[in-house]
Design a protein around this motif. Structure first.
Motif, short mmCIF file in Angstrom:
data_model
loop_
_atom_site.label_atom_id
_atom_site.label_comp_id
_atom_site.label_asym_id
_atom_site.label_seq_id
_atom_site.Cartn_x
_atom_site.Cartn_y
_atom_site.Cartn_z
N UNK A 58 14.80 26.58 -6.07
CA UNK A 58 14.70 26.23 -7.48
C UNK A 58 13.95 24.92 -7.69
N UNK A 59 13.99 24.05 -6.68
CA UNK A 59 13.37 22.74 -6.81
C UNK A 59 11.91 22.75 -6.37
N UNK A 60 11.60 23.53 -5.31
CA UNK A 60 10.30 23.42 -4.66
C UNK A 60 9.32 24.54 -4.99
N UNK A 61 9.78 25.75 -5.22
CA UNK A 61 8.88 26.88 -5.44
C UNK A 61 8.67 27.09 -6.93
N UNK A 62 7.38 27.10 -7.35
CA UNK A 62 7.07 27.22 -8.78
C UNK A 62 6.48 28.57 -9.16
N UNK A 63 5.92 29.30 -8.20
CA UNK A 63 5.30 30.58 -8.48
C UNK A 63 5.86 31.63 -7.53
N UNK B 88 5.63 17.76 -4.58
CA UNK B 88 5.32 16.42 -5.05
C UNK B 88 6.42 15.45 -4.63
N UNK B 89 6.16 14.17 -4.88
CA UNK B 89 7.15 13.15 -4.52
C UNK B 89 8.43 13.34 -5.34
N UNK B 90 8.28 13.62 -6.63
CA UNK B 90 9.47 13.81 -7.47
C UNK B 90 10.26 15.03 -7.01
N UNK B 91 9.57 16.08 -6.59
CA UNK B 91 10.27 17.27 -6.08
C UNK B 91 10.97 16.96 -4.76
N UNK B 92 10.38 16.11 -3.95
CA UNK B 92 11.03 15.69 -2.70
C UNK B 92 12.32 14.92 -3.00
N UNK B 93 12.26 14.06 -4.03
CA UNK B 93 13.47 13.32 -4.43
C UNK B 93 14.55 14.29 -4.92
N UNK B 94 14.14 15.29 -5.70
CA UNK B 94 15.10 16.30 -6.16
C UNK B 94 15.68 17.08 -4.98
N UNK B 95 14.86 17.34 -3.96
CA UNK B 95 15.35 18.06 -2.79
C UNK B 95 16.38 17.23 -2.03
N UNK B 96 16.15 15.93 -1.94
CA UNK B 96 17.13 15.05 -1.29
C UNK B 96 18.47 15.10 -2.02
N UNK B 97 18.40 15.05 -3.36
CA UNK B 97 19.63 15.11 -4.15
C UNK B 97 20.31 16.47 -3.99
N UNK C 94 15.34 9.97 3.00
CA UNK C 94 15.28 11.40 3.30
C UNK C 94 15.54 11.60 4.79
N UNK C 95 16.47 12.53 5.12
CA UNK C 95 16.76 12.76 6.53
C UNK C 95 15.59 13.48 7.20
N UNK C 96 15.56 13.39 8.53
CA UNK C 96 14.42 13.88 9.31
C UNK C 96 14.21 15.37 9.11
N UNK C 97 15.30 16.15 9.09
CA UNK C 97 15.17 17.60 8.95
C UNK C 97 14.47 17.97 7.65
N UNK C 98 14.89 17.35 6.54
CA UNK C 98 14.30 17.68 5.25
C UNK C 98 12.86 17.20 5.18
N UNK C 99 12.56 16.05 5.76
CA UNK C 99 11.18 15.55 5.76
C UNK C 99 10.26 16.50 6.51
N UNK C 100 10.71 16.99 7.66
CA UNK C 100 9.90 17.94 8.43
C UNK C 100 9.72 19.26 7.66
N UNK C 101 10.77 19.68 6.97
CA UNK C 101 10.68 20.93 6.21
C UNK C 101 9.70 20.79 5.05
N UNK C 102 9.72 19.65 4.36
CA UNK C 102 8.78 19.41 3.27
C UNK C 102 7.35 19.40 3.80
N UNK C 103 7.14 18.78 4.96
CA UNK C 103 5.80 18.76 5.55
C UNK C 103 5.34 20.17 5.90
N UNK C 104 6.25 20.99 6.42
CA UNK C 104 5.90 22.37 6.75
C UNK C 104 5.51 23.15 5.50
N UNK C 105 6.22 22.93 4.40
CA UNK C 105 5.89 23.61 3.15
C UNK C 105 4.50 23.20 2.66
#
Length: 481
Positions: A48-53, A20-29, A1-12
């Motif tokens: 579509x990958x990260x927000x559920x509600x 979740x980890x599986x959602x992070x993998x989907x975000x990378x893809x 996972x690139x640094x930008x996406x990792x920081x964005x996931x942490x912010x979320x």
């Protein structure tokens, strides 16, 4: 996972959007497929990958807009800005190139044009190294905004700017980033020019250094604004989980209630899952023989013994005198938040006389019933012997081998007889007797404490003065059933 996406996931995650980890993998893809060029398309795809509600969608959109909208563009010579901006190539490069990061995607994917705090974006490793090799003095003299941006972000990564939490850390991180960029060399060069009589050159370099300080400070404040809200909230929750419950201030009760409800939900989820029945364990001979009578005794259907998870009856007896009332508040709130896995909870409160408050909890709910119980039964001289006598009269005959009795109190009976004989009788009838004391064990038995007489007649007696310890005790209670 690139640094930008990792920081964005942490912010979320800090913004109450669980990824979740599986959602992070989907975000990378997703990033690999769409890239960072079309920001609107990327925003829609990641949502579509990260927000559920609906609430998570709103938080996601806010975080995305804040994270991918910041541009680091230090200008150390404002007077010549207009002349530089007339060169379209230089202007576009300075505005569009992102800062470097220590990590990047392996596919050579184009990185975001901007990010949060540390840049949030990514360059290839070669570009990052290139920006870091040029001396800071040379960058200041040339006012190379692109390379300055890259050097600032590389120094921010080295200083772990993403870990900033408090406003008081702004100066610390600003100084670390400047030193990482080469501030000491610049200061030596300014001193050398002053000694050689080049006051104009020293003043020019000093002025640009001050402007760079301002740019770095802006970057630090931006990162603080992006992530400090969630991190400060998490930091506060971590402290409240471990702070002594008797020291919790009234202004923190709201956060404590939220923490209790979250912990209770986690325990409920852990203990209410329906486990899949598998063909393993001990064979149930009786059921197997009965089910195979129709097959002349040939064992076509086998049945296995399954462990039945019992839901215990809980009697919670709480001392609500001034020294223990704050702990009793959160124990009762915790127990009644576990109503899905502990549906049979009866509550009693005392300081002198003891009374049952189960009906008040059913009628008013925990939020109103707990203050009511403290007002009605608290504020008196504690007498454990009298309280146990009242408890015996009320419900001793209701205690059986499925009952767990939880006592919460410091065991200080003000010199009165604690009536351990009644406690012994309760232990003989109940499945277990748990005594929770907010005082540390080293002072049990000191002064008017009767804990050394009480403890032998309890299944377990332990210190419980924080939410973390309370959660562990209730987790063990549920596991043992």
């Amino acid at each position: 996972m690139d640094k930008a996406l990792a920081d964005f996931v942490e912010m979320l995650r800090y913004s109450d959007v669980p990824v979740s980890i599986s959602e992070s993998v989907d975000a990378v893809e997703t990033v690999r497929l769409f890239g960072y060029k079309d920001r609107g398309l990327l925003k829609t795809a990641l949502a579509q990958v990260m927000a559920k509600t609906i609430e998570e969608q709103e938080s996601f959109e806010r975080c995305f807009d804040e994270f991918f909208s910041y541009q680091i563009n230090p200008d150390l010579d404002p007077e010549n800005t207009q002349e530089e901006d007339e060169n379209p190539e230089t202007s576009e490069t300075a505005k569009s190139l992102p800062p470097p990061t220590a990590a990047n995607d392996d596919e050579g994917q184009s990185s975001p044009a901007s990010g949060g705090g540390e840049g949030g974006g990514g360059f290839s490793g070669e570009q990052s190294q290139g920006g870091a090799t040029a001396p800071l003095i040379d960058l200041l003299e040339r006012n190379d905004r692109t390379e300055l941006t890259m050097a600032m972000t590389a120094a921010a990564n080295a200083a772990n700017l993403r870990n900033i939490v408090l406003m008081t850390q702004r100066g610390l991180y600003t100084r670390r980033i400047m030193e990482g960029m080469g501030l000491d060399q610049v200061n030596r060069e300014i001193s050398r020019r002053n000694q050689e009589g080049d006051a104009a050159g020293a003043d020019r370099l000093s002025g640009r250094t001050e402007l760079l300080f301002d740019a770095v400070r802006d970057m630090v404040e931006r990162q603080l604004a992006l992530t400090s809200g969630g991190k400060a909230k998490q930091f506060r929750q971590d402290i409240l989980k471990n702070v002594r419950l008797s020291n919790v201030e009234h202004r923190d009760f709201k956060y404590m209630r939220l923490l209790v409800q979250r912990m209770a939900k986690r325990l409920t989820d852990m203990n209410s899952r329906v486990k899949k029945v598998k063909n393993r364990g001990h064979l149930d001979i009786r059921k197997t023989m009965r089910r195979n009578v129709a097959y002349d005794g040939i064992l076509f259907e086998t049945h296995w013994k399954q462990k039945h998870k019992d839901r215990p009856k809980v009697l919670a007896v709480c001392d609500v005198s001034g020294s223990v009332a704050s702990v009793a508040r959160f124990l009762l709130l915790f127990l009644y938040s576990l109503n899905e896995v502990l549906p049979k909870v009866r509550s009693f409160a005392f300081s002198g006389d003891l009374g049952e408050i189960t009906a008040e909890f059913d009628r008013l709910g925990p939020e109103e019933a707990i203050p009511y119980a403290i007002d009605k039964y608290g504020g008196r001289s504690t007498d454990y012997g009298r309280a146990l006598e009242d408890f015996k009269d009320l419900c001793l005959n209701d205690i059986d081998n499925r009952t767990t009795v939880i006592f919460l109190g410091d065991g200080r009976s003000n010199g009165a007889d604690p009536r351990v004989d009644i406690l012994k009788e309760i232990k003989l009838r109940a499945k277990r007797v748990i005594w929770l004391n907010p005082e540390r064990k080293s002072i049990w038995g000191s002064g008017d404490s009767e804990m050394l007489r009480i403890a032998p007649y309890c299944t377990t007696a332990q210190t419980c003065n924080s939410l973390n310890k309370l959660e562990l005790i209730l987790r063990d209670l549920l596991k043992s059933n």
